[in-house]
Scaffold this motif. Structure first.
Motif, PDB file in Angstrom:
ATOM      1  N   GLU A 113       1.927  61.625 -29.265  1.00  0.00           N
ATOM      2  CA  GLU A 113       2.217  60.880 -28.197  1.00  0.00           C
ATOM      3  C   GLU A 113       2.126  59.297 -28.486  1.00  0.00           C
ATOM      4  O   GLU A 113       3.085  58.656 -28.253  1.00  0.00           O
ATOM      5  CB  GLU A 113       1.429  61.175 -27.127  1.00  0.00           C
ATOM      6  CG  GLU A 113       1.771  60.375 -25.861  1.00  0.00           C
ATOM      7  CD  GLU A 113       1.215  60.864 -24.489  1.00  0.00           C
ATOM      8  OE1 GLU A 113       1.620  60.373 -23.317  1.00  0.00           O
ATOM      9  OE2 GLU A 113       0.480  61.791 -24.813  1.00  0.00           O
ATOM     10  N   THR A 114       1.001  59.062 -29.406  1.00  0.00           N
ATOM     11  CA  THR A 114       0.830  57.769 -29.820  1.00  0.00           C
ATOM     12  C   THR A 114       1.834  57.234 -30.716  1.00  0.00           C
ATOM     13  O   THR A 114       2.494  55.970 -30.605  1.00  0.00           O
ATOM     14  CB  THR A 114      -0.592  57.291 -30.379  1.00  0.00           C
ATOM     15  OG1 THR A 114      -1.670  57.918 -29.357  1.00  0.00           O
ATOM     16  CG2 THR A 114      -0.864  55.982 -30.734  1.00  0.00           C
ATOM     17  N   ASP A 115       2.206  58.235 -31.732  1.00  0.00           N
ATOM     18  CA  ASP A 115       3.307  57.948 -32.843  1.00  0.00           C
ATOM     19  C   ASP A 115       4.576  57.736 -31.989  1.00  0.00           C
ATOM     20  O   ASP A 115       5.218  56.711 -32.371  1.00  0.00           O
ATOM     21  CB  ASP A 115       3.333  59.005 -33.814  1.00  0.00           C
ATOM     22  CG  ASP A 115       1.934  58.938 -34.654  1.00  0.00           C
ATOM     23  OD1 ASP A 115       1.089  57.960 -34.523  1.00  0.00           O
ATOM     24  OD2 ASP A 115       1.932  59.856 -35.345  1.00  0.00           O
ATOM     25  N   MET A 116       4.918  58.480 -31.018  1.00  0.00           N
ATOM     26  CA  MET A 116       6.095  58.098 -30.349  1.00  0.00           C
ATOM     27  C   MET A 116       6.217  56.682 -29.593  1.00  0.00           C
ATOM     28  O   MET A 116       7.170  56.408 -29.691  1.00  0.00           O
ATOM     29  CB  MET A 116       6.066  59.353 -29.315  1.00  0.00           C
ATOM     30  CG  MET A 116       6.504  60.519 -29.805  1.00  0.00           C
ATOM     31  SD  MET A 116       6.491  62.101 -28.649  1.00  0.00           S
ATOM     32  CE  MET A 116       7.836  61.462 -27.624  1.00  0.00           C
ATOM     33  N   GLN A 117       5.032  56.453 -28.931  1.00  0.00           N
ATOM     34  CA  GLN A 117       4.895  54.927 -28.603  1.00  0.00           C
ATOM     35  C   GLN A 117       5.297  54.087 -29.463  1.00  0.00           C
ATOM     36  O   GLN A 117       5.860  53.011 -29.218  1.00  0.00           O
ATOM     37  CB  GLN A 117       3.683  54.752 -27.862  1.00  0.00           C
ATOM     38  CG  GLN A 117       3.397  53.210 -27.075  1.00  0.00           C
ATOM     39  CD  GLN A 117       4.666  53.182 -26.031  1.00  0.00           C
ATOM     40  OE1 GLN A 117       4.441  53.637 -25.079  1.00  0.00           O
ATOM     41  NE2 GLN A 117       5.188  52.264 -26.492  1.00  0.00           N
ATOM     42  N   SER A 118       4.756  54.148 -30.840  1.00  0.00           N
ATOM     43  CA  SER A 118       4.731  53.232 -31.641  1.00  0.00           C
ATOM     44  C   SER A 118       6.337  53.210 -32.043  1.00  0.00           C
ATOM     45  O   SER A 118       6.866  51.943 -32.369  1.00  0.00           O
ATOM     46  CB  SER A 118       3.948  53.379 -32.974  1.00  0.00           C
ATOM     47  OG  SER A 118       2.331  53.325 -32.311  1.00  0.00           O
ATOM     48  N   MET A 119       6.976  54.297 -32.187  1.00  0.00           N
ATOM     49  CA  MET A 119       8.410  54.238 -32.734  1.00  0.00           C
ATOM     50  C   MET A 119       9.221  53.652 -31.666  1.00  0.00           C
ATOM     51  O   MET A 119      10.364  52.990 -32.291  1.00  0.00           O
ATOM     52  CB  MET A 119       8.729  55.725 -33.137  1.00  0.00           C
ATOM     53  CG  MET A 119       7.993  56.199 -34.528  1.00  0.00           C
ATOM     54  SD  MET A 119       8.680  57.975 -34.972  1.00  0.00           S
ATOM     55  CE  MET A 119       7.859  58.853 -33.596  1.00  0.00           C
ATOM     56  N   PHE A 120       9.090  53.901 -30.475  1.00  0.00           N
ATOM     57  CA  PHE A 120       9.847  53.472 -29.401  1.00  0.00           C
ATOM     58  C   PHE A 120       9.577  51.904 -29.269  1.00  0.00           C
ATOM     59  O   PHE A 120      10.566  51.231 -29.274  1.00  0.00           O
ATOM     60  CB  PHE A 120       9.290  54.036 -28.114  1.00  0.00           C
ATOM     61  CG  PHE A 120      10.209  55.377 -27.843  1.00  0.00           C
ATOM     62  CD1 PHE A 120      11.809  54.970 -27.830  1.00  0.00           C
ATOM     63  CD2 PHE A 120       9.768  56.320 -27.685  1.00  0.00           C
ATOM     64  CE1 PHE A 120      12.552  56.131 -27.605  1.00  0.00           C
ATOM     65  CE2 PHE A 120      10.556  57.676 -27.318  1.00  0.00           C
ATOM     66  CZ  PHE A 120      11.994  57.437 -27.547  1.00  0.00           C
ATOM     67  N   PRO A 169       9.920  49.866 -33.775  1.00  0.00           N
ATOM     68  CA  PRO A 169      10.656  50.875 -34.957  1.00  0.00           C
ATOM     69  C   PRO A 169      10.700  50.309 -36.252  1.00  0.00           C
ATOM     70  O   PRO A 169      10.562  51.087 -37.252  1.00  0.00           O
ATOM     71  CB  PRO A 169      12.073  51.101 -34.314  1.00  0.00           C
ATOM     72  CG  PRO A 169      12.431  49.882 -33.550  1.00  0.00           C
ATOM     73  CD  PRO A 169      10.965  49.736 -32.854  1.00  0.00           C
ATOM     74  N   GLN A 170      10.984  48.994 -36.370  1.00  0.00           N
ATOM     75  CA  GLN A 170      11.008  48.543 -37.643  1.00  0.00           C
ATOM     76  C   GLN A 170       9.672  48.516 -38.389  1.00  0.00           C
ATOM     77  O   GLN A 170       9.556  48.638 -39.643  1.00  0.00           O
ATOM     78  CB  GLN A 170      11.508  47.273 -37.764  1.00  0.00           C
ATOM     79  CG  GLN A 170      11.723  46.278 -39.153  1.00  0.00           C
ATOM     80  CD  GLN A 170      12.439  45.181 -38.980  1.00  0.00           C
ATOM     81  OE1 GLN A 170      12.789  44.717 -37.896  1.00  0.00           O
ATOM     82  NE2 GLN A 170      13.236  44.784 -40.007  1.00  0.00           N
ATOM     83  N   ALA A 171       8.507  48.377 -37.662  1.00  0.00           N
ATOM     84  CA  ALA A 171       7.373  48.478 -38.258  1.00  0.00           C
ATOM     85  C   ALA A 171       6.741  49.771 -38.679  1.00  0.00           C
ATOM     86  O   ALA A 171       5.287  49.979 -39.174  1.00  0.00           O
ATOM     87  CB  ALA A 171       6.171  47.763 -37.271  1.00  0.00           C
ATOM     88  N   ASN A 172       7.304  50.906 -37.955  1.00  0.00           N
ATOM     89  CA  ASN A 172       6.938  52.258 -38.076  1.00  0.00           C
ATOM     90  C   ASN A 172       7.989  53.127 -38.787  1.00  0.00           C
ATOM     91  O   ASN A 172       7.907  54.222 -38.322  1.00  0.00           O
ATOM     92  CB  ASN A 172       6.544  52.673 -36.710  1.00  0.00           C
ATOM     93  CG  ASN A 172       5.357  51.807 -36.166  1.00  0.00           C
ATOM     94  OD1 ASN A 172       4.206  52.476 -36.654  1.00  0.00           O
ATOM     95  ND2 ASN A 172       5.474  50.907 -35.376  1.00  0.00           N
ATOM     96  N   CYS A 173       8.457  52.595 -39.739  1.00  0.00           N
ATOM     97  CA  CYS A 173       9.518  53.533 -40.414  1.00  0.00           C
ATOM     98  C   CYS A 173       9.098  54.637 -41.003  1.00  0.00           C
ATOM     99  O   CYS A 173       9.578  55.563 -41.217  1.00  0.00           O
ATOM    100  CB  CYS A 173      10.310  52.657 -41.684  1.00  0.00           C
ATOM    101  SG  CYS A 173      11.164  50.880 -41.091  1.00  0.00           S
ATOM    102  N   ALA A 174       7.743  54.669 -41.544  1.00  0.00           N
ATOM    103  CA  ALA A 174       6.884  55.587 -42.183  1.00  0.00           C
ATOM    104  C   ALA A 174       6.903  56.814 -41.015  1.00  0.00           C
ATOM    105  O   ALA A 174       6.891  58.087 -41.383  1.00  0.00           O
ATOM    106  CB  ALA A 174       5.736  55.117 -42.779  1.00  0.00           C
ATOM    107  N   LEU A 175       6.505  56.484 -39.896  1.00  0.00           N
ATOM    108  CA  LEU A 175       6.598  57.533 -38.751  1.00  0.00           C
ATOM    109  C   LEU A 175       7.965  58.440 -38.494  1.00  0.00           C
ATOM    110  O   LEU A 175       7.977  59.558 -38.391  1.00  0.00           O
ATOM    111  CB  LEU A 175       6.148  56.969 -37.382  1.00  0.00           C
ATOM    112  CG  LEU A 175       4.658  56.426 -37.310  1.00  0.00           C
ATOM    113  CD1 LEU A 175       4.475  55.765 -35.970  1.00  0.00           C
ATOM    114  CD2 LEU A 175       3.691  57.543 -37.705  1.00  0.00           C
ATOM    115  N   PHE A 176       9.010  57.734 -38.622  1.00  0.00           N
ATOM    116  CA  PHE A 176      10.489  58.258 -38.694  1.00  0.00           C
ATOM    117  C   PHE A 176      10.435  59.349 -39.658  1.00  0.00           C
ATOM    118  O   PHE A 176      11.135  60.274 -39.587  1.00  0.00           O
ATOM    119  CB  PHE A 176      11.539  57.067 -38.716  1.00  0.00           C
ATOM    120  CG  PHE A 176      11.409  56.401 -37.427  1.00  0.00           C
ATOM    121  CD1 PHE A 176      12.624  56.841 -36.379  1.00  0.00           C
ATOM    122  CD2 PHE A 176      10.970  55.151 -37.063  1.00  0.00           C
ATOM    123  CE1 PHE A 176      12.543  56.260 -35.316  1.00  0.00           C
ATOM    124  CE2 PHE A 176      10.953  54.670 -36.010  1.00  0.00           C
ATOM    125  CZ  PHE A 176      12.033  55.026 -34.924  1.00  0.00           C
TER     126      PHE A 176
END
Length: 255
Positions: free
Chosen positions: A193-200, A203-210
């Motif tokens: 859930e925390t990762d989803m918040q980060s991606m939303f 998004p640019q700073a969390n490309c690795a999560l995508f």
């Protein structure tokens, strides 16, 4: 998972939190509660073979729960109640036959039937005039787009709501659904859930999560906006919008 309060344990009176024991079953079962014991102890062999398993199930469920949420004992009690209803109905027919000489027995029978069916009739009446809307037009169109234009193994980043149209109507993967399904079984989705918040939100700073969650599409609607800090400007700058309908957008992830 199988230790502590997670699964089977002793628990008296399962889901009754505030009512007296007899009153609880009277208001929930009505005529069936009043006649069950008489029907059980006067049953012939045929009715007893139907009723006995129900009595065993009911007895066990009054003292033992089999899952983390005690209220879920009702899943077993529904099966027992189904059997009990048949036995009680047979017993009521038997009573009606024995009262053939009683004046007004038909009126008595009608009154009993009203008591048996009134709550069901009221429920059906309420539902017939209810205006529930599970999915709006734009949600249906978004689901239709996903179903027709994506691959079965694609993953969509969307909200964690219980009735998620992507999970329910398309069969596509989502990053995380409602945690209410698994929370009581000890599965922790806090990190996801925390990762989803980060991606939303970034998004640019969390490309690795995508890449970590193999996300192919992003759904942005009122649900995502309300439950996540959605950075729509950054999402629009990074990914092409492939669907836009009445406040619902779908973006294709193209890293």
């Amino acid at each position: 998972q199988a230790s502590g309060d997670s699964f089977m344990r002793g628990w008296y009176n399962w889901g009754n939190l505030q009512d007296g024991y007899l009153w609880f079953y009277l208001v929930n079962l009505g005529v069936t509660a009043l006649l069950f014991l008489s029907a059980f102890f006067t049953a012939d062999q045929r009715r007893f073979t139907v009723c006995a398993p129900a009595a065993v199930i009911w007895f066990i469920c009054e003292f033992v729960v089999f899952q983390p949420n005690t209220y879920d004992n009702n899943k077993l009690l529904y099966a027992a109640y189904f059997l009990v209803c048949g036995v009680v109905a047979s017993y009521m027919v038997e009573i009606y036959r024995r009262l053939r000489t009683l004046p007004g027995r038909r009126a008595l029978a009608v009154g009993a039937l009203v008591l048996c069916m009134l709550s069901a009739v009221l429920t059906i009446g309420r539902e017939s005039i209810a205006g529930y809307c599970l999915y709006g037009d734009s949600q249906l169109k978004a689901a239709e787009y996903i179903y027709e234009n994506t691959e079965p193994e694609d993953t969509v980043l969307t909200d964690m709501r219980h009735n998620n149209e992507i999970a329910a109507l398309t069969g596509r993967n989502i990053v995380c659904g409602s945690t209410s399904y698994v929370y009581f079984h000890g599965l922790d989705y806090t990190e996801r859930e925390t990762d989803m918040q980060s991606m939303f939100s970034a998004p640019q700073a969390n490309c690795a999560l995508f890449e970590k969650y193999s996300i192919d599409y992003i759904l942005v609607s009122a649900y995502e906006r309300n439950n996540f800090n959605v950075n729509e400007a950054e999402i629009e700058a990074l990914f092409p919008c492939v669907f836009d309908e009445n406040g619902v957008q779908i973006y294709k992830v193209t890293f």
